[in-house]
Design a protein around this motif. Structure first.
Motif, PDB file in Angstrom:
ATOM      1  N   TYR A 112      -0.266   6.257  -7.513  1.00  0.00           N
ATOM      2  CA  TYR A 112       0.982   5.491  -7.626  1.00  0.00           C
ATOM      3  C   TYR A 112       0.844   4.023  -7.255  1.00  0.00           C
ATOM      4  O   TYR A 112       1.625   3.190  -7.746  1.00  0.00           O
ATOM      5  CB  TYR A 112       2.071   6.151  -6.765  1.00  0.00           C
ATOM      6  CG  TYR A 112       2.662   7.372  -7.415  1.00  0.00           C
ATOM      7  CD1 TYR A 112       3.605   7.256  -8.435  1.00  0.00           C
ATOM      8  CD2 TYR A 112       2.258   8.645  -7.033  1.00  0.00           C
ATOM      9  CE1 TYR A 112       4.131   8.377  -9.053  1.00  0.00           C
ATOM     10  CE2 TYR A 112       2.781   9.780  -7.643  1.00  0.00           C
ATOM     11  CZ  TYR A 112       3.728   9.643  -8.647  1.00  0.00           C
ATOM     12  OH  TYR A 112       4.245  10.756  -9.268  1.00  0.00           O
ATOM     13  N   ASN A 113      -0.112   3.684  -6.425  1.00  0.00           N
ATOM     14  CA  ASN A 113      -0.243   2.301  -5.969  1.00  0.00           C
ATOM     15  C   ASN A 113      -1.346   1.512  -6.663  1.00  0.00           C
ATOM     16  O   ASN A 113      -1.367   0.278  -6.562  1.00  0.00           O
ATOM     17  CB  ASN A 113      -0.485   2.273  -4.455  1.00  0.00           C
ATOM     18  CG  ASN A 113       0.743   2.665  -3.664  1.00  0.00           C
ATOM     19  OD1 ASN A 113       1.677   1.884  -3.522  1.00  0.00           O
ATOM     20  ND2 ASN A 113       0.751   3.898  -3.168  1.00  0.00           N
TER      21      ASN A 113
ATOM     22  N   TRP B 150       2.587  -6.823  -5.627  1.00  0.00           N
ATOM     23  CA  TRP B 150       1.422  -6.114  -6.176  1.00  0.00           C
ATOM     24  C   TRP B 150       0.666  -6.967  -7.183  1.00  0.00           C
ATOM     25  O   TRP B 150      -0.559  -7.049  -7.151  1.00  0.00           O
ATOM     26  CB  TRP B 150       1.872  -4.810  -6.829  1.00  0.00           C
ATOM     27  CG  TRP B 150       0.746  -3.939  -7.320  1.00  0.00           C
ATOM     28  CD1 TRP B 150       0.124  -2.932  -6.645  1.00  0.00           C
ATOM     29  CD2 TRP B 150       0.088  -4.011  -8.609  1.00  0.00           C
ATOM     30  NE1 TRP B 150      -0.865  -2.365  -7.417  1.00  0.00           N
ATOM     31  CE2 TRP B 150      -0.914  -3.006  -8.626  1.00  0.00           C
ATOM     32  CE3 TRP B 150       0.254  -4.810  -9.731  1.00  0.00           C
ATOM     33  CZ2 TRP B 150      -1.739  -2.797  -9.722  1.00  0.00           C
ATOM     34  CZ3 TRP B 150      -0.583  -4.607 -10.830  1.00  0.00           C
ATOM     35  CH2 TRP B 150      -1.569  -3.613 -10.831  1.00  0.00           C
TER      36      TRP B 150
ATOM     37  N   GLY C 292       4.510  -1.723  -9.192  1.00  0.00           N
ATOM     38  CA  GLY C 292       4.026  -1.530  -7.834  1.00  0.00           C
ATOM     39  C   GLY C 292       4.978  -2.069  -6.788  1.00  0.00           C
ATOM     40  O   GLY C 292       6.093  -2.486  -7.091  1.00  0.00           O
ATOM     41  N   PRO C 293       4.556  -2.056  -5.528  1.00  0.00           N
ATOM     42  CA  PRO C 293       5.370  -2.627  -4.452  1.00  0.00           C
ATOM     43  C   PRO C 293       5.460  -4.140  -4.594  1.00  0.00           C
ATOM     44  O   PRO C 293       4.718  -4.749  -5.363  1.00  0.00           O
ATOM     45  CB  PRO C 293       4.605  -2.227  -3.182  1.00  0.00           C
ATOM     46  CG  PRO C 293       3.192  -2.032  -3.641  1.00  0.00           C
ATOM     47  CD  PRO C 293       3.279  -1.497  -5.048  1.00  0.00           C
TER      48      PRO C 293
ATOM     49  N   GLU D 283      -1.322   8.762  -3.420  1.00  0.00           N
ATOM     50  CA  GLU D 283      -0.989   7.369  -3.141  1.00  0.00           C
ATOM     51  C   GLU D 283      -1.799   6.413  -4.003  1.00  0.00           C
ATOM     52  O   GLU D 283      -1.290   5.371  -4.447  1.00  0.00           O
ATOM     53  CB  GLU D 283      -1.212   7.073  -1.663  1.00  0.00           C
ATOM     54  CG  GLU D 283      -0.235   7.773  -0.724  1.00  0.00           C
ATOM     55  CD  GLU D 283      -0.587   9.240  -0.470  1.00  0.00           C
ATOM     56  OE1 GLU D 283       0.254   9.958   0.098  1.00  0.00           O
ATOM     57  OE2 GLU D 283      -1.711   9.662  -0.845  1.00  0.00           O
TER      58      GLU D 283
ATOM     59  N   TRP E 214      -3.869   6.871   2.626  1.00  0.00           N
ATOM     60  CA  TRP E 214      -3.791   7.124   1.187  1.00  0.00           C
ATOM     61  C   TRP E 214      -4.735   8.234   0.765  1.00  0.00           C
ATOM     62  O   TRP E 214      -5.881   8.315   1.223  1.00  0.00           O
ATOM     63  CB  TRP E 214      -4.154   5.868   0.410  1.00  0.00           C
ATOM     64  CG  TRP E 214      -3.054   4.853   0.325  1.00  0.00           C
ATOM     65  CD1 TRP E 214      -1.899   4.834   1.052  1.00  0.00           C
ATOM     66  CD2 TRP E 214      -3.025   3.704  -0.525  1.00  0.00           C
ATOM     67  NE1 TRP E 214      -1.151   3.745   0.703  1.00  0.00           N
ATOM     68  CE2 TRP E 214      -1.802   3.042  -0.253  1.00  0.00           C
ATOM     69  CE3 TRP E 214      -3.889   3.185  -1.468  1.00  0.00           C
ATOM     70  CZ2 TRP E 214      -1.446   1.865  -0.914  1.00  0.00           C
ATOM     71  CZ3 TRP E 214      -3.546   2.022  -2.130  1.00  0.00           C
ATOM     72  CH2 TRP E 214      -2.323   1.371  -1.854  1.00  0.00           C
TER      73      TRP E 214
END
Length: 362
Positions: free
Chosen positions: A330-331, A354, A350-351, A327, A323
């Motif tokens: 965005y995360n 998250w 998020g993923p 990254e 990262w």
């Protein structure tokens, strides 16, 4: 910027010569630069990119964000870029030991954030000048327009005005960050002019395909929000986001120090902001103590806190996943801003997982 003269072979000879005597140089500078505190004792993770054998020029960076920008600019060239900040530590307020001094002495270039932000870097630069060590200096803050401290807060309430100084955290604004990419690029061209085309192409690609996209996506998040106030259990490092996107960032610690004291009046003010704006979720800084966030969780209607970071450091798992600034945006930061602004629930950002992973994180 300092100009480093000579061919690549002379730089390599210089590095070998310095390596032989760096123990003496580093021990002589240790008292000036201070001792390590916390983390892994000040030893760098020696993260690098482009050329692990270090046959080409070696560049060291005093701050994670600009290490990341630099490795993007140096991609597919013989330049090696290293991050001096140990994993898990905040890049602001850390004091290195002599091993970091040695890294700077032996490097061909040193990327720094300008004066009066990292005192250890200021002292290292002064020592390089005093001892006529020709490490090239690359100031990422050169020609960047800074804002007044606390410019995103109420001026009457926070006392913004003459004597308050300027906020150095400009890189949180992706458009201002582009100037630092340009500064790094010019420094690299000076250091290794034979790779100028690659440096400039890499920089332009990163600015247009990454930083401009981050800017657009941030803008969409804040434009979609009904609320324009964000409460952060963190120090005052996020106001460039507030200035850029027209949102009021309310840091619990109003000074610039990540370890700044929190007073009862700070807590009282945060409680008022939370109540008046019906805030359910707040942001808490990844590399700072969670005690203030836990106090607000216990004493207000806030349901949970989620992570924010000014890109000032990295966790081990972030390093393992490779990262960087993009990254982390965005995360970590973008999902949290979506949540604290009330745009989406924690389970919608998020993923997968998250919201559960980062809810009241340790």
């Amino acid at each position: 910027m300092n100009t480093k003269l000579g061919t690549e072979s002379s730089r390599l000879s210089r590095r070998r010569a310095l390596a032989a005597g760096a123990g003496l140089l580093a021990s002589g500078l240790a008292g000036c630069l201070g001792s390590a505190s916390g983390g892994n004792g000040g030893e760098t993770d020696a993260e690098s990119t482009s050329n692990s054998t270090e046959d080409g020029p070696v560049v060291v960076a005093s701050f994670f964000s600009f290490y990341d920008f630099a490795r993007k600019v140096a991609a597919d060239t013989p330049l090696t870029v290293k991050n001096l900040i140990p994993t898990g530590l905040h890049g602001h307020g850390w004091e290195p030991n002599a091993s970091i001094t040695r890294e700077i002495i032996e490097a061909d270039a040193f990327i720094h954030v300008g004066e009066k932000f990292q005192p250890w870097a200021d002292r290292a630069i002064q020592t390089l000048k005093d001892d006529e060590i020709d490490t090239q200096l690359i100031n990422v803050r050169e020609d960047v327009e800074l804002v007044e401290l606390a410019a995103s807060l109420d001026p009457e309430e926070e006392g913004v005005g003459e004597g308050r100084g300027q906020d150095p955290h400009f890189w949180l604004d992706p458009q201002r960050a582009k100037q630092s990419v340009d500064n790094i690029t010019e420094g690299f061209v000076e250091l290794a002019p034979e790779h100028e085309d690659a440096f400039r192409e890499n920089a332009e690609t990163y600015k247009t395909e990454v930083l401009d996209r981050i800017d657009r996506d941030y803008q969409q998040i804040f434009d979609s929000a009904d609320r324009n106030v964000v409460q952060l259990a963190a120090h005052n490092a996020f106001q460039y986001i507030g200035v850029r996107y027209g949102v009021e960032m309310r840091p619990l610690v109003v000074n610039l120090a990540a370890s700044g004291d929190i007073t009862p009046s700070d807590i009282t003010e945060a409680k008022r902001v939370i109540e008046e704006n019906d805030i359910r979720y707040i942001g808490a800084a990844v590399f700072e103590t969670r005690r203030p966030a836990e106090q607000l969780l216990a004493e207000t209607s806030v349901e949970a806190y989620y992570p924010v970071t000014p890109y000032a450091g990295v966790r081990e798992d972030w390093v393992e996943m490779g990262w960087g600034y993009e990254e982390i945006a965005y995360n970590i930061n973008m999902p949290t801003f979506e949540v604290v602004l009330g745009n989406k629930s924690p389970d919608e950002v998020g993923p997968d997982g998250w919201g559960e992973q980062w809810r009241n994180f340790e």
